[in-house]
Write an enzyme that holds these catalytic residues in place. Structure first.
Site, PDB file in Angstrom:
ATOM      1  N   TYR A  18      53.043  41.453  47.693  1.00  0.00           N
ATOM      2  CA  TYR A  18      52.086  40.387  47.358  1.00  0.00           C
ATOM      3  C   TYR A  18      51.197  40.097  48.568  1.00  0.00           C
ATOM      4  O   TYR A  18      49.979  39.997  48.449  1.00  0.00           O
ATOM      5  CB  TYR A  18      52.843  39.124  46.920  1.00  0.00           C
ATOM      6  CG  TYR A  18      51.946  38.006  46.467  1.00  0.00           C
ATOM      7  CD1 TYR A  18      51.586  37.873  45.129  1.00  0.00           C
ATOM      8  CD2 TYR A  18      51.434  37.077  47.376  1.00  0.00           C
ATOM      9  CE1 TYR A  18      50.741  36.842  44.706  1.00  0.00           C
ATOM     10  CE2 TYR A  18      50.594  36.055  46.965  1.00  0.00           C
ATOM     11  CZ  TYR A  18      50.255  35.949  45.633  1.00  0.00           C
ATOM     12  OH  TYR A  18      49.419  34.932  45.224  1.00  0.00           O
ATOM     13  N   HIS A  22      46.938  40.919  49.284  1.00  0.00           N
ATOM     14  CA  HIS A  22      46.010  39.851  49.653  1.00  0.00           C
ATOM     15  C   HIS A  22      45.425  40.060  51.053  1.00  0.00           C
ATOM     16  O   HIS A  22      44.702  39.201  51.553  1.00  0.00           O
ATOM     17  CB  HIS A  22      46.709  38.490  49.588  1.00  0.00           C
ATOM     18  CG  HIS A  22      46.853  37.979  48.197  1.00  0.00           C
ATOM     19  ND1 HIS A  22      47.840  38.431  47.337  1.00  0.00           N
ATOM     20  CD2 HIS A  22      46.122  37.082  47.496  1.00  0.00           C
ATOM     21  CE1 HIS A  22      47.710  37.815  46.176  1.00  0.00           C
ATOM     22  NE2 HIS A  22      46.675  36.990  46.239  1.00  0.00           N
ATOM     23  N   TYR A  41      40.423  28.021  50.009  1.00  0.00           N
ATOM     24  CA  TYR A  41      41.472  28.492  49.102  1.00  0.00           C
ATOM     25  C   TYR A  41      42.613  29.082  49.927  1.00  0.00           C
ATOM     26  O   TYR A  41      42.404  29.981  50.732  1.00  0.00           O
ATOM     27  CB  TYR A  41      40.874  29.557  48.185  1.00  0.00           C
ATOM     28  CG  TYR A  41      41.684  29.948  46.967  1.00  0.00           C
ATOM     29  CD1 TYR A  41      42.992  29.549  46.770  1.00  0.00           C
ATOM     30  CD2 TYR A  41      41.101  30.753  45.998  1.00  0.00           C
ATOM     31  CE1 TYR A  41      43.699  29.929  45.645  1.00  0.00           C
ATOM     32  CE2 TYR A  41      41.802  31.144  44.867  1.00  0.00           C
ATOM     33  CZ  TYR A  41      43.096  30.724  44.697  1.00  0.00           C
ATOM     34  OH  TYR A  41      43.796  31.100  43.580  1.00  0.00           O
ATOM     35  N   TRP A  76      41.780  41.982  38.788  1.00  0.00           N
ATOM     36  CA  TRP A  76      42.735  41.499  39.785  1.00  0.00           C
ATOM     37  C   TRP A  76      44.050  41.077  39.124  1.00  0.00           C
ATOM     38  O   TRP A  76      45.133  41.403  39.608  1.00  0.00           O
ATOM     39  CB  TRP A  76      42.131  40.327  40.567  1.00  0.00           C
ATOM     40  CG  TRP A  76      43.062  39.772  41.607  1.00  0.00           C
ATOM     41  CD1 TRP A  76      43.816  38.640  41.491  1.00  0.00           C
ATOM     42  CD2 TRP A  76      43.356  40.334  42.890  1.00  0.00           C
ATOM     43  NE1 TRP A  76      44.553  38.457  42.630  1.00  0.00           N
ATOM     44  CE2 TRP A  76      44.291  39.478  43.505  1.00  0.00           C
ATOM     45  CE3 TRP A  76      42.920  41.461  43.564  1.00  0.00           C
ATOM     46  CZ2 TRP A  76      44.796  39.722  44.780  1.00  0.00           C
ATOM     47  CZ3 TRP A  76      43.426  41.701  44.843  1.00  0.00           C
ATOM     48  CH2 TRP A  76      44.345  40.840  45.428  1.00  0.00           C
ATOM     49  N   TRP A  77      43.949  40.346  38.016  1.00  0.00           N
ATOM     50  CA  TRP A  77      45.166  39.937  37.310  1.00  0.00           C
ATOM     51  C   TRP A  77      45.989  41.153  36.915  1.00  0.00           C
ATOM     52  O   TRP A  77      47.216  41.151  37.077  1.00  0.00           O
ATOM     53  CB  TRP A  77      44.812  39.142  36.062  1.00  0.00           C
ATOM     54  CG  TRP A  77      44.272  37.772  36.285  1.00  0.00           C
ATOM     55  CD1 TRP A  77      44.260  37.052  37.443  1.00  0.00           C
ATOM     56  CD2 TRP A  77      43.670  36.945  35.296  1.00  0.00           C
ATOM     57  NE1 TRP A  77      43.685  35.825  37.234  1.00  0.00           N
ATOM     58  CE2 TRP A  77      43.313  35.736  35.928  1.00  0.00           C
ATOM     59  CE3 TRP A  77      43.401  37.108  33.944  1.00  0.00           C
ATOM     60  CZ2 TRP A  77      42.699  34.692  35.245  1.00  0.00           C
ATOM     61  CZ3 TRP A  77      42.788  36.072  33.270  1.00  0.00           C
ATOM     62  CH2 TRP A  77      42.444  34.876  33.911  1.00  0.00           C
TER      63      TRP A  77
END
Length: 104
Positions: A18, A22, A41, A76-77
């Site tokens: 993960y 990113h 963010y 992206w999802w």
């Protein structure tokens, strides 16, 4: 600016992957977020529970919701769905958190 907070989670053993996905986030996705009024963010990981805490500042709820309709967001999802619980449309399962206190 509207402050939003939410929680998601990452599957056991997928925390490092993960983080790698990113670092960096795709530039096209970053550009889309900024174009839709997204600022400041951050996503944090609770290492014991694998819970992800997201915090974001947005200019408008409508523009924030519109991101979900973009091709890059949906891509992206799909890219992330093997690392975390997802809804049938591949969006990450998340729970919005109501703000209880704020100090400027």
């Amino acid at each position: 600016m509207i402050r939003k907070a939410f929680v998601m989670s990452v599957y056991a053993g997928q925390e490092d992957q993960y983080r790698r996905r990113h670092n960096p986030v795709w530039q096209e996705l970053l550009d889309t977020l900024k174009a839709h009024g997204v600022h400041n963010y951050s996503i944090f990981l609770h290492p014991e529970t694998r819970q992800l805490f997201g915090y974001v500042e947005i200019e408008s709820e409508q523009r924030w919701q519109a991101i979900a309709q973009t091709e890059i967001c949906r891509k992206w999802w799909k890219h992330m769905k093997d690392l975390m619980p997802a809804n049938p449309d591949n969006s990450p399962k998340s729970v919005e958190l109501p703000e209880m206190f704020h100090l400027d």
